[in-house]
Design a protein around this motif. Structure first.
Motif, PDB file in Angstrom:
ATOM      1  N   LEU A  86      34.802  19.834  28.326  1.00  0.00           N
ATOM      2  CA  LEU A  86      36.009  20.578  27.944  1.00  0.00           C
ATOM      3  C   LEU A  86      36.084  21.970  28.591  1.00  0.00           C
ATOM      4  O   LEU A  86      37.114  22.626  28.517  1.00  0.00           O
ATOM      5  CB  LEU A  86      36.105  20.693  26.419  1.00  0.00           C
ATOM      6  N   SER A  87      35.005  22.408  29.232  1.00  0.00           N
ATOM      7  CA  SER A  87      35.080  23.675  29.979  1.00  0.00           C
ATOM      8  C   SER A  87      35.918  23.500  31.242  1.00  0.00           C
ATOM      9  O   SER A  87      36.430  24.462  31.795  1.00  0.00           O
ATOM     10  CB  SER A  87      33.691  24.166  30.356  1.00  0.00           C
ATOM     11  N   ALA A  88      36.025  22.242  31.701  1.00  0.00           N
ATOM     12  CA  ALA A  88      36.774  21.990  32.935  1.00  0.00           C
ATOM     13  C   ALA A  88      38.017  21.137  32.703  1.00  0.00           C
ATOM     14  O   ALA A  88      38.859  21.005  33.585  1.00  0.00           O
ATOM     15  CB  ALA A  88      35.861  21.299  33.952  1.00  0.00           C
ATOM     16  N   LEU A 111      11.094  25.826  21.669  1.00  0.00           N
ATOM     17  CA  LEU A 111       9.753  26.384  21.820  1.00  0.00           C
ATOM     18  C   LEU A 111       9.756  27.908  21.817  1.00  0.00           C
ATOM     19  O   LEU A 111       8.925  28.546  21.182  1.00  0.00           O
ATOM     20  CB  LEU A 111       9.123  25.895  23.134  1.00  0.00           C
ATOM     21  N   LYS A 112      10.716  28.491  22.546  1.00  0.00           N
ATOM     22  CA  LYS A 112      10.698  29.949  22.670  1.00  0.00           C
ATOM     23  C   LYS A 112      11.104  30.634  21.378  1.00  0.00           C
ATOM     24  O   LYS A 112      10.896  31.826  21.217  1.00  0.00           O
ATOM     25  CB  LYS A 112      11.580  30.398  23.839  1.00  0.00           C
ATOM     26  N   ARG A 113      11.715  29.857  20.467  1.00  0.00           N
ATOM     27  CA  ARG A 113      12.170  30.444  19.214  1.00  0.00           C
ATOM     28  C   ARG A 113      11.067  30.507  18.173  1.00  0.00           C
ATOM     29  O   ARG A 113      11.185  31.251  17.202  1.00  0.00           O
ATOM     30  CB  ARG A 113      13.353  29.642  18.654  1.00  0.00           C
ATOM     31  N   GLY A 135      23.189  32.146  26.321  1.00  0.00           N
ATOM     32  CA  GLY A 135      22.428  30.936  26.640  1.00  0.00           C
ATOM     33  C   GLY A 135      22.622  29.883  25.578  1.00  0.00           C
ATOM     34  O   GLY A 135      23.692  29.777  24.972  1.00  0.00           O
ATOM     35  N   HIS A 136      21.591  29.121  25.347  1.00  0.00           N
ATOM     36  CA  HIS A 136      21.672  28.036  24.382  1.00  0.00           C
ATOM     37  C   HIS A 136      21.495  28.553  22.955  1.00  0.00           C
ATOM     38  O   HIS A 136      22.147  28.101  22.027  1.00  0.00           O
ATOM     39  CB  HIS A 136      20.586  27.008  24.705  1.00  0.00           C
ATOM     40  N   SER A 137      20.578  29.534  22.806  1.00  0.00           N
ATOM     41  CA  SER A 137      20.245  29.955  21.444  1.00  0.00           C
ATOM     42  C   SER A 137      20.517  31.424  21.189  1.00  0.00           C
ATOM     43  O   SER A 137      20.544  31.859  20.054  1.00  0.00           O
ATOM     44  CB  SER A 137      18.773  29.673  21.165  1.00  0.00           C
ATOM     45  N   SER A 138      20.697  32.198  22.244  1.00  0.00           N
ATOM     46  CA  SER A 138      20.774  33.628  22.009  1.00  0.00           C
ATOM     47  C   SER A 138      21.699  34.330  23.008  1.00  0.00           C
ATOM     48  O   SER A 138      22.023  33.782  24.062  1.00  0.00           O
ATOM     49  CB  SER A 138      19.348  34.189  22.028  1.00  0.00           C
ATOM     50  N   GLY A 190      13.836  29.084  29.187  1.00  0.00           N
ATOM     51  CA  GLY A 190      15.044  28.953  28.381  1.00  0.00           C
ATOM     52  C   GLY A 190      14.826  28.081  27.160  1.00  0.00           C
ATOM     53  O   GLY A 190      13.860  27.323  27.091  1.00  0.00           O
ATOM     54  N   ASN A 191      15.723  28.184  26.221  1.00  0.00           N
ATOM     55  CA  ASN A 191      15.572  27.363  25.032  1.00  0.00           C
ATOM     56  C   ASN A 191      16.038  25.933  25.300  1.00  0.00           C
ATOM     57  O   ASN A 191      15.508  24.987  24.741  1.00  0.00           O
ATOM     58  CB  ASN A 191      16.363  27.967  23.873  1.00  0.00           C
ATOM     59  N   ASP A 192      17.015  25.804  26.167  1.00  0.00           N
ATOM     60  CA  ASP A 192      17.544  24.491  26.523  1.00  0.00           C
ATOM     61  C   ASP A 192      16.803  23.960  27.742  1.00  0.00           C
ATOM     62  O   ASP A 192      16.150  22.925  27.696  1.00  0.00           O
ATOM     63  CB  ASP A 192      19.046  24.649  26.815  1.00  0.00           C
ATOM     64  N   LEU A 218      30.347  16.716  25.559  1.00  0.00           N
ATOM     65  CA  LEU A 218      31.791  16.902  25.391  1.00  0.00           C
ATOM     66  C   LEU A 218      32.180  18.368  25.580  1.00  0.00           C
ATOM     67  O   LEU A 218      33.145  18.695  26.278  1.00  0.00           O
ATOM     68  CB  LEU A 218      32.202  16.425  23.994  1.00  0.00           C
ATOM     69  N   LYS A 219      31.398  19.249  24.979  1.00  0.00           N
ATOM     70  CA  LYS A 219      31.660  20.687  25.099  1.00  0.00           C
ATOM     71  C   LYS A 219      31.697  21.102  26.571  1.00  0.00           C
ATOM     72  O   LYS A 219      32.587  21.849  26.992  1.00  0.00           O
ATOM     73  CB  LYS A 219      30.557  21.451  24.353  1.00  0.00           C
ATOM     74  N   LYS A 220      30.746  20.588  27.346  1.00  0.00           N
ATOM     75  CA  LYS A 220      30.705  20.947  28.771  1.00  0.00           C
ATOM     76  C   LYS A 220      31.928  20.401  29.515  1.00  0.00           C
ATOM     77  O   LYS A 220      32.514  21.091  30.349  1.00  0.00           O
ATOM     78  CB  LYS A 220      29.432  20.410  29.425  1.00  0.00           C
TER      79      LYS A 220
HETATM   80  P1  ATP Z   1      18.420  30.678  25.970  1.00  0.00           P
HETATM   81  O1  ATP Z   1      18.914  31.662  26.958  1.00  0.00           O
HETATM   82  O2  ATP Z   1      19.084  30.758  24.649  1.00  0.00           O
HETATM   83  O3  ATP Z   1      16.956  30.632  25.868  1.00  0.00           O
HETATM   84  P2  ATP Z   1      18.870  28.716  28.008  1.00  0.00           P
HETATM   85  O4  ATP Z   1      18.482  29.776  28.969  1.00  0.00           O
HETATM   86  O5  ATP Z   1      18.159  27.437  28.094  1.00  0.00           O
HETATM   87  O6  ATP Z   1      18.794  29.218  26.507  1.00  0.00           O
HETATM   88  P3  ATP Z   1      21.276  28.309  29.458  1.00  0.00           P
HETATM   89  O7  ATP Z   1      20.637  27.356  30.367  1.00  0.00           O
HETATM   90  O8  ATP Z   1      21.704  29.625  29.980  1.00  0.00           O
HETATM   91  O9  ATP Z   1      20.419  28.481  28.134  1.00  0.00           O
HETATM   92  O10 ATP Z   1      22.563  27.644  28.823  1.00  0.00           O
HETATM   93  C1  ATP Z   1      22.473  26.444  28.148  1.00  0.00           C
HETATM   94  C2  ATP Z   1      23.642  26.346  27.215  1.00  0.00           C
HETATM   95  O11 ATP Z   1      24.842  26.412  27.975  1.00  0.00           O
HETATM   96  C3  ATP Z   1      23.655  25.019  26.483  1.00  0.00           C
HETATM   97  O12 ATP Z   1      24.097  25.222  25.176  1.00  0.00           O
HETATM   98  C4  ATP Z   1      24.653  24.214  27.301  1.00  0.00           C
HETATM   99  O13 ATP Z   1      25.269  23.216  26.529  1.00  0.00           O
HETATM  100  C5  ATP Z   1      25.647  25.284  27.697  1.00  0.00           C
HETATM  101  N1  ATP Z   1      26.429  24.939  28.888  1.00  0.00           N
HETATM  102  C6  ATP Z   1      25.975  24.617  30.113  1.00  0.00           C
HETATM  103  N2  ATP Z   1      27.002  24.361  30.955  1.00  0.00           N
HETATM  104  C7  ATP Z   1      28.127  24.502  30.232  1.00  0.00           C
HETATM  105  C8  ATP Z   1      29.514  24.350  30.527  1.00  0.00           C
HETATM  106  N3  ATP Z   1      29.932  23.961  31.735  1.00  0.00           N
HETATM  107  N4  ATP Z   1      30.408  24.589  29.536  1.00  0.00           N
HETATM  108  C9  ATP Z   1      29.989  24.944  28.317  1.00  0.00           C
HETATM  109  N5  ATP Z   1      28.705  25.105  27.975  1.00  0.00           N
HETATM  110  C10 ATP Z   1      27.776  24.880  28.918  1.00  0.00           C
END
Ligand code: ATP
Ligand code: MG
Length: 641
Positions: A280-282, A67-69, A207-210, A9-11, A276-278
């Motif tokens: 606010l999901s809950a 890295l993956k990008r 995901g994080h980037s895509s 993953g990117n993250d 903060l974003k995370k």
């Molecule tokens: P990619 O698929 O782009 O390579 P990744 O596989 O690493 O990246 P994921 O692990 O699927 O990505 O997701 C990570 C992203 O999801 C991050 O941006 C993270 O902040 C977000 N994220 C994780 N949990 C939550 C949540 N509860 N609410 C909102 N966003 C979240």
């Protein structure tokens, strides 16, 4: 070796291993089920994964993520223009081969590492984590990558795996791996025969980037990907960026200080914004606190979910195109869809979910959405291994790019087209009377692979050429052969009992030799050079770690002894001379440990000091133990009488 499935993953990345009992997620060095995808560099060693993440804020310039990008991407690619904005402070450079490199300060020198090397470092780290945790040998790996990865990027990932000492048995599309997880774990799929209708599921991975959406058709033991759409540049990091921009503005307005060009300040705000974003999901609202953003200013604010939704509202529209493209490529409409299955961390953002529900269909999250890709990849790796037995599961994917091939005549033809299923093999028949090359190009008319065919007979032959879009999304030529028919006579007995001769024929297949090369894959020579370098770096990291461990052991033992001496616990078991000697040793060692010399010494030095001390301390400890045992034995005997 145990089959390893990697969700790169990117993250963060997730590691799964297929073992006799099933498929397990492997926890990392701090017992987390996912590991930050970062590589950092220091004065003595590298900081990879968790270690890299925890040091990132104090080591921004020398820590690389995304890295993956950047792997397999050209420095001049338009995609890199966008990617650049997600690098905070790294020095990104164009390498001789046009690819991307990152300049680092490592061991007090400026060193440039290619994106392939950086990914290899991460893969090597993941391999070591799994080997430590499972005590199994890890060699075969299936690596999950985005469906939109080009052949070039797939070759680059394979090279990274090889440099890390791994054997990349498959490169699999992330969403396809998640689909495989769905297919093998769901018990209620339609029976696998002509009469039943397949269950059509849309997978949405944000995901994080895509962001990728794929339509998959399931029957028991089988999955067909029917269509895929994507937005290479849409994910959680865009939300983080929007929230960060909001707070940068607020900070600048409030304190009349511009922090947007201060890497550390931006990093702090970004990290807090992601958190903060995370939250606010809950929750409906949450505080936003960052200490010492810049110029010692502590920043306190808050955000409601509603405000977040306003900030990201323009982003939501980007959900549409990929999802609709996937449906279009599958020739289905939303009415044909059984369910929309969400995976990927960013799909947890409530307004994203709601947008899909309102515009398309109710969403579900029946898989473990953080682990499905890694588990699917491990299953696929196991399927390819003769050592592990798994249930059979068939699947096909669709190509996201055209493949044009010419067979030595300079004329390229679309042998595989975007949207067509793979793996798939085509048989081409051609007349040739000399050795020739088969060349494959991508949709941009760039040469991706060259296959050199040798051994064509001078007198000419009708060649059968098998070309394959292989399971990794790469082109291969598994076989080129021609047939010759040989006539021979066989004796037989006719009805009258007479011996007669029958003319029969036998077909021989002659296989020609085919060698493959790709301008996108590293040469064997380069691979072994980089593999050796990675081994060396890993060994040097290990030595640094062992040295730190022996230093800690020495330090702990010094305090242990000091405590025993000062509390007089050892007094009954040692002579005064022994205690004085030990005291001296411990005090000198302590002084040395905090001197310039002892701060940064060789591993052997720490061990030697430790052994000097333990020669006495173990003696005393031993006496104590013996006397205690004797006393307890005496007591038992006494009690018994
Ligand atoms: P990619 O698929 O782009 O390579 P990744 O596989 O690493 O990246 P994921 O692990 O699927 O990505 O997701 C990570 C992203 O999801 C991050 O941006 C993270 O902040 C977000 N994220 C994780 N949990 C939550 C949540 N509860 N609410 C909102 N966003 C979240
Ligand atoms: Mg992902």
């Amino acid at each position: 070796s145990a089959p390893f499935g990697l969700d790169f993953g990117n993250d963060t990345s997730v590691f799964a291993v297929a073992r006799n009992r099933g498929i397990d997620i492997i926890v990392n060095d701090v017992s987390n089920r996912s590991t930050p995808s970062v590589v950092g560099f220091g004065q003595k060693n590298r900081f990879i994964g968790e270690n890299g993440k925890s040091k990132e804020s104090s080591n921004i310039k020398n820590t690389v993520s995304n890295l993956k990008r950047i792997i397999g991407l050209n420095y001049d690619d338009v995609d890199f223009e966008i990617e650049k904005s997600f690098f905070n402070k790294n020095k990104l450079v164009k390498l001789e081969d046009g690819k991307i490199g990152v300049q680092m300060r490592f061991k007090n020198e400026n060193v440039t590492f290619s994106a392939v090397q950086l990914a290899a470092m991460y893969l090597d780290h993941s391999k070591q984590i799994i080997e430590n945790e499972t005590k199994l040998i890890i060699k075969d790996v299936t690596i999950a990558v985005p469906s939109w990865y080009t052949q070039e990027q797939r070759y680059a990932v394979q090279d990274a795996a090889k440099i890390a000492g791994l054997n990349p048995v498959r490169i699999i599309n992330e969403i396809t791996a998640a689909g495989v997880s769905y297919g093998i774990f769901k018990q209620d799929l339609p029976a696998n025969n002509e009469e039943t209708e397949a269950r059509n599921v849309i997978f949405v991975d944000i995901g994080h980037s895509s962001y990728t959406a794929s339509v998959a058709a399931f029957k028991t033991g089988e999955m067909k990907i029917l269509g895929t759409g994507f937005d290479k540049h849409f994910g959680g990091r865009d939300f983080d960026k929007a929230v960060t921009a909001h707070f940068i503005n607020e900070f600048n307005a409030k304190y009349k200080v511009d922090c947007k060009d201060n890497a550390k300040a931006v990093y702090r705000l970004l990290t807090a914004a992601q958190k903060l974003k995370k939250v606010l999901s809950a929750n409906q609202a949450a505080p936003f606190n960052v200490e010492s953003v810049m110029d010692d200013i502590d920043f306190s604010s808050q955000l409601t979910r509603e405000e977040l939704e306003e900030l990201v509202a323009p982003l939501l529209q980007r959900i549409r195109v990929p999802l609709e493209n996937a449906l279009k490529q599958a020739s289905l409409t939303i009415e044909d869809i059984h369910s929309i299955e969400l995976i990927g961390g960013a799909s947890r953002v409530p307004c994203l979910k709601d947008f899909i529900t309102e515009n398309y269909k109710e969403t579900s999250r029946t898989l473990n959405s953080d682990e499905a890709i890694a588990k699917g990849a491990a299953f696929i790796c196991a399927s390819a291994s003769p050592l592990v037995r798994v249930r059979p599961f068939k699947y096909t994917d669709v190509l996201t790019g055209d493949v044009n091939i010419e067979f030595g005549d300079g004329e390229f033809n679309p042998v595989f087209t975007a949207g067509s299923p793979y793996p798939s093999t085509k048989l081409i028949t051609l007349n040739k009377d000399a050795d020739f090359k088969i060349t494959s190009q991508n949709g941009k008319n760039e040469v991706v692979s060259v296959f050199n065919v040798t051994g064509v007979p001078k007198e000419g032959a009708e060649l059968k050429i098998k070309v394959r879009a292989d399971p990794s999304g790469l082109v291969s030529v598994p076989e080129v052969y021609y047939e010759t028919v040989e006539e021979y006579e066989e004796e037989d007995v006719d009805e009258a009992g007479e011996t007669i001769k029958n003319t029969k024929t036998k077909t021989h297949q002659t296989k020609l030799s085919v060698s493959h090369s790709s301008p996108y894959a590293l040469s064997e020579e380069k691979l072994s050079e980089l593999t050796a370098l990675e081994l060396e770096l890993a060994a040097s990291d290990a030595l640094v770690k062992q040295t730190e461990d022996s230093k800690n052991t020495l330090e702990e033992h010094i305090y242990y002894c000091k405590d025993k001496i000062s509390s007089e616990e050892w007094k009954p078991y040692a002579s005064d001379a022994e205690l004085t000697k030990l005291s001296d040793l411990v005090n000198t060692a302590e002084e040395w440990l905090y001197s310039e010399d002892g701060e940064d010494a060789k591993k052997a030095k720490y061990i030697a000091k430790y052994e000097d001390i333990t020669r006495y301390s173990n003696l005393i400890k031993g006496r104590k133990k013996q006397q205690e045992q004797e006393a307890s034995l005496a007591k038992k005997e006494k009690d018994a009488t």
